[in-house]
Design a protein around this motif. Structure first.
Motif, PDB file in Angstrom:
ATOM      1  N   ALA A 100       0.800  -1.225   0.000  1.00  0.00           N
ATOM      2  CA  ALA A 100       0.000   0.000   0.000  1.00  0.00           C
ATOM      3  C   ALA A 100       0.829   1.270   0.000  1.00  0.00           C
ATOM      4  N   PHE A 101       2.028   1.248   0.599  1.00  0.00           N
ATOM      5  CA  PHE A 101       2.724   2.505   0.858  1.00  0.00           C
ATOM      6  C   PHE A 101       4.121   2.627   0.246  1.00  0.00           C
ATOM      7  N   PHE A 102       4.768   1.539  -0.084  1.00  0.00           N
ATOM      8  CA  PHE A 102       6.193   1.624  -0.394  1.00  0.00           C
ATOM      9  C   PHE A 102       6.541   1.391  -1.858  1.00  0.00           C
ATOM     10  N   GLN A 103       5.549   1.336  -2.726  1.00  0.00           N
ATOM     11  CA  GLN A 103       5.803   1.308  -4.169  1.00  0.00           C
ATOM     12  C   GLN A 103       5.734   2.748  -4.672  1.00  0.00           C
ATOM     13  N   GLN A 104       6.881   3.421  -4.623  1.00  0.00           N
ATOM     14  CA  GLN A 104       6.923   4.870  -4.849  1.00  0.00           C
ATOM     15  C   GLN A 104       7.870   5.210  -5.999  1.00  0.00           C
ATOM     16  N   SER A 105       7.457   4.863  -7.221  1.00  0.00           N
ATOM     17  CA  SER A 105       8.172   5.258  -8.444  1.00  0.00           C
ATOM     18  C   SER A 105       9.652   4.896  -8.416  1.00  0.00           C
ATOM     19  N   GLY A 106       9.950   3.744  -7.850  1.00  0.00           N
ATOM     20  CA  GLY A 106      11.327   3.264  -7.862  1.00  0.00           C
ATOM     21  C   GLY A 106      12.210   3.801  -6.766  1.00  0.00           C
ATOM     22  N   ALA A 107      11.685   4.642  -5.877  1.00  0.00           N
ATOM     23  CA  ALA A 107      12.482   5.133  -4.754  1.00  0.00           C
ATOM     24  C   ALA A 107      12.667   4.006  -3.741  1.00  0.00           C
ATOM     25  N   PRO A 108      13.831   3.940  -3.094  1.00  0.00           N
ATOM     26  CA  PRO A 108      14.100   2.813  -2.193  1.00  0.00           C
ATOM     27  C   PRO A 108      13.471   2.978  -0.818  1.00  0.00           C
ATOM     28  N   LEU A 125       9.030  -9.536  -3.329  1.00  0.00           N
ATOM     29  CA  LEU A 125       7.711  -9.932  -3.828  1.00  0.00           C
ATOM     30  C   LEU A 125       7.043  -8.816  -4.610  1.00  0.00           C
ATOM     31  N   TYR A 126       7.160  -7.588  -4.131  1.00  0.00           N
ATOM     32  CA  TYR A 126       6.451  -6.461  -4.743  1.00  0.00           C
ATOM     33  C   TYR A 126       7.344  -5.607  -5.645  1.00  0.00           C
ATOM     34  N   GLY A 127       8.591  -6.011  -5.830  1.00  0.00           N
ATOM     35  CA  GLY A 127       9.481  -5.241  -6.679  1.00  0.00           C
ATOM     36  C   GLY A 127       9.835  -3.883  -6.115  1.00  0.00           C
ATOM     37  N   ILE A 128       9.995  -3.810  -4.801  1.00  0.00           N
ATOM     38  CA  ILE A 128      10.323  -2.550  -4.134  1.00  0.00           C
ATOM     39  C   ILE A 128      11.833  -2.489  -3.914  1.00  0.00           C
ATOM     40  N   PRO A 129      12.527  -1.515  -4.480  1.00  0.00           N
ATOM     41  CA  PRO A 129      13.949  -1.378  -4.162  1.00  0.00           C
ATOM     42  C   PRO A 129      14.113  -0.939  -2.714  1.00  0.00           C
ATOM     43  N   GLN A 152      17.680  12.113   0.497  1.00  0.00           N
ATOM     44  CA  GLN A 152      17.639  11.466  -0.815  1.00  0.00           C
ATOM     45  C   GLN A 152      16.237  10.930  -1.094  1.00  0.00           C
ATOM     46  N   PRO A 153      15.879  10.713  -2.366  1.00  0.00           N
ATOM     47  CA  PRO A 153      14.572  10.106  -2.657  1.00  0.00           C
ATOM     48  C   PRO A 153      14.424   8.767  -1.939  1.00  0.00           C
ATOM     49  N   ASN A 154      13.271   8.555  -1.349  1.00  0.00           N
ATOM     50  CA  ASN A 154      13.014   7.308  -0.631  1.00  0.00           C
ATOM     51  C   ASN A 154      11.527   7.006  -0.628  1.00  0.00           C
ATOM     52  N   ALA A 155      11.195   5.761  -0.313  1.00  0.00           N
ATOM     53  CA  ALA A 155       9.799   5.330  -0.301  1.00  0.00           C
ATOM     54  C   ALA A 155       9.206   5.285   1.096  1.00  0.00           C
ATOM     55  N   GLY A 156      10.018   5.547   2.107  1.00  0.00           N
ATOM     56  CA  GLY A 156       9.550   5.471   3.476  1.00  0.00           C
ATOM     57  C   GLY A 156      10.537   4.724   4.341  1.00  0.00           C
TER      58      GLY A 156
END
Length: 361
Positions: A100-108, A125-129, A152-156
């Motif tokens: 729900a929260f960590f698939q953010q346009s390729g940000a890790p 599993l979800y392809g999250i870097p 830096q860019p990040n997903a959380g």
């Protein structure tokens, strides 16, 4: 492991590295201190509620919203009903949160380099870097390293507090700093072990819209076999989890699980009694291990993380198994000379100590 996966596998499946759970042996009469289960049985009220639920209504679907359980959890933590989410163990809750929260346009996604190993599995599993933030030399969460990464860019951020397998619990001031550093991303605090001496971030839910706190009934409520976990956050966070859950499985908790979990959450006296027993045994065991030359990290969980400077950790674990005692050894960089020892009953810990004395001698 298949050398050549069949062509009907989805491409992502061949690359998955699944989580490896702690051994659940089939041998009887082992002293099992390897998977952080509670050594005490569940609340008698929970067992009675499960039995009652089994006698009637199993032909019907359970409440898809598990409203009775969510209401009890909300009341305990001073939250609204719609600020609570429940799932089939905290692992399922975590899985939905990653989606729900960590698939953010390729940000890790950011989490410590030494922590619950399922986090990397969810990312696969979800392809999250992801980027790991190293613990410091004392194996503590390095908040300054997270602060440097915040620019830096990040997903959380995902933080286990107390951390596994080290046992370190973070003070609320540290959690608040992370929430402020990453104000535009979700900060997930995984509190599977918090009831054994940690400081819960539940009190921060009302102040930080980017906070999600995840807990489980597997540890301090002795319900690992029932599979019940929950998460608390402000309404937009919980709504995102509900959207994922209802696109996956509308009925994650069965009638028995809901009934048992409600009763367990309501039995505060039994909860306090058993968790205090675990904490008392933990402190006594730590002193005994230190007397034998082990270095014992401070723990706010139902386990201790130890190393012996004069003995190989894997060799100790192997020798203990030969004596019928199971502990957890991780063949991972930085911690391959440590053992994680779950806190058992005083009798179980006595068996462990006697076995260790024989081995070290």
């Amino acid at each position: 492991m298949l050398q050549q996966p069949p062509p009907w596998w989805s491409p992502v499946v061949a690359g998955l590295v699944p989580y490896v759970p702690g051994e659940q042996p089939k041998i009887e009469r082992l002293t099992k201190l390897n998977t952080n289960e509670n050594p005490y049985p569940p609340s008698p009220a929970a067992v009675q509620a499960i039995r009652a639920a089994a006698t009637d209504g199993l032909q019907l679907y359970p409440d898809p919203d598990a409203s009775a359980l969510r209401r009890v959890i909300a009341a305990r933590h001073g939250l609204a009903l719609d600020e609570v989410f429940v799932g089939n163990g905290s692992d399922e809750v975590l899985a939905h949160a990653f989606f729900a929260f960590f698939q953010q346009s390729g940000a890790p996604l950011l989490f410590p380099d030494i922590t619950y190993s399922f986090y990397k599995v969810y990312c696969g599993l979800y392809g999250i870097p992801y980027d790991t933030v190293p613990l410091d030399d004392q194996l503590r969460v390095d908040v300054e390293a997270f602060a440097r990464a915040a620019g830096q860019p990040n997903a959380g951020v995902v933080i286990a507090s107390p951390n596994a397998p080290t046992g370190e619990g973070l003070p609320l001031a540290t959690i608040e700093r992370l929430l402020q550093l990453f104000a535009q991303r979700l900060v997930l605090v995984d509190e599977a072990y918090v009831d054994f001496g940690g400081e819960s971030a539940m009190s921060l839910v009302g102040r930080y819209p980017n906070l999600l706190v995840v807990q489980t009934l597997s540890k301090s409520r002795s319900l690992a076999g029932l599979r019940v976990g929950f998460a608390c956050g402000q309404r937009p966070v919980i709504e995102a989890l509900e959207r994922v859950k209802n696109s996956f499985n509308s009925y994650p908790l069965d009638r028995l699980a809901i009934a048992g979990a409600v009763a367990a959450m309501q039995d505060e006296a039994y909860f306090d009694q058993t968790r205090q027993a675990v904490m008392n045994t933990r402190e006594g065991l730590a002193l005994q291990l230190e007397d034998m030359g082990f270095e014992v990290l401070p723990s706010q969980a139902n386990f201790v993380f130890v190393r012996h400077p004069g003995h190989d950790a894997k060799a100790i674990a192997t020798a203990l198994r030969a004596k019928g005692v199971l502990v957890r050894h991780f063949s991972l960089p930085r911690i391959d000379q440590h053992l994680r020892i779950s806190i058992g009953t005083p009798e179980q810990c006595g068996i462990l100590v006697d076995a260790l004395r024989e081995i070290l001698a």
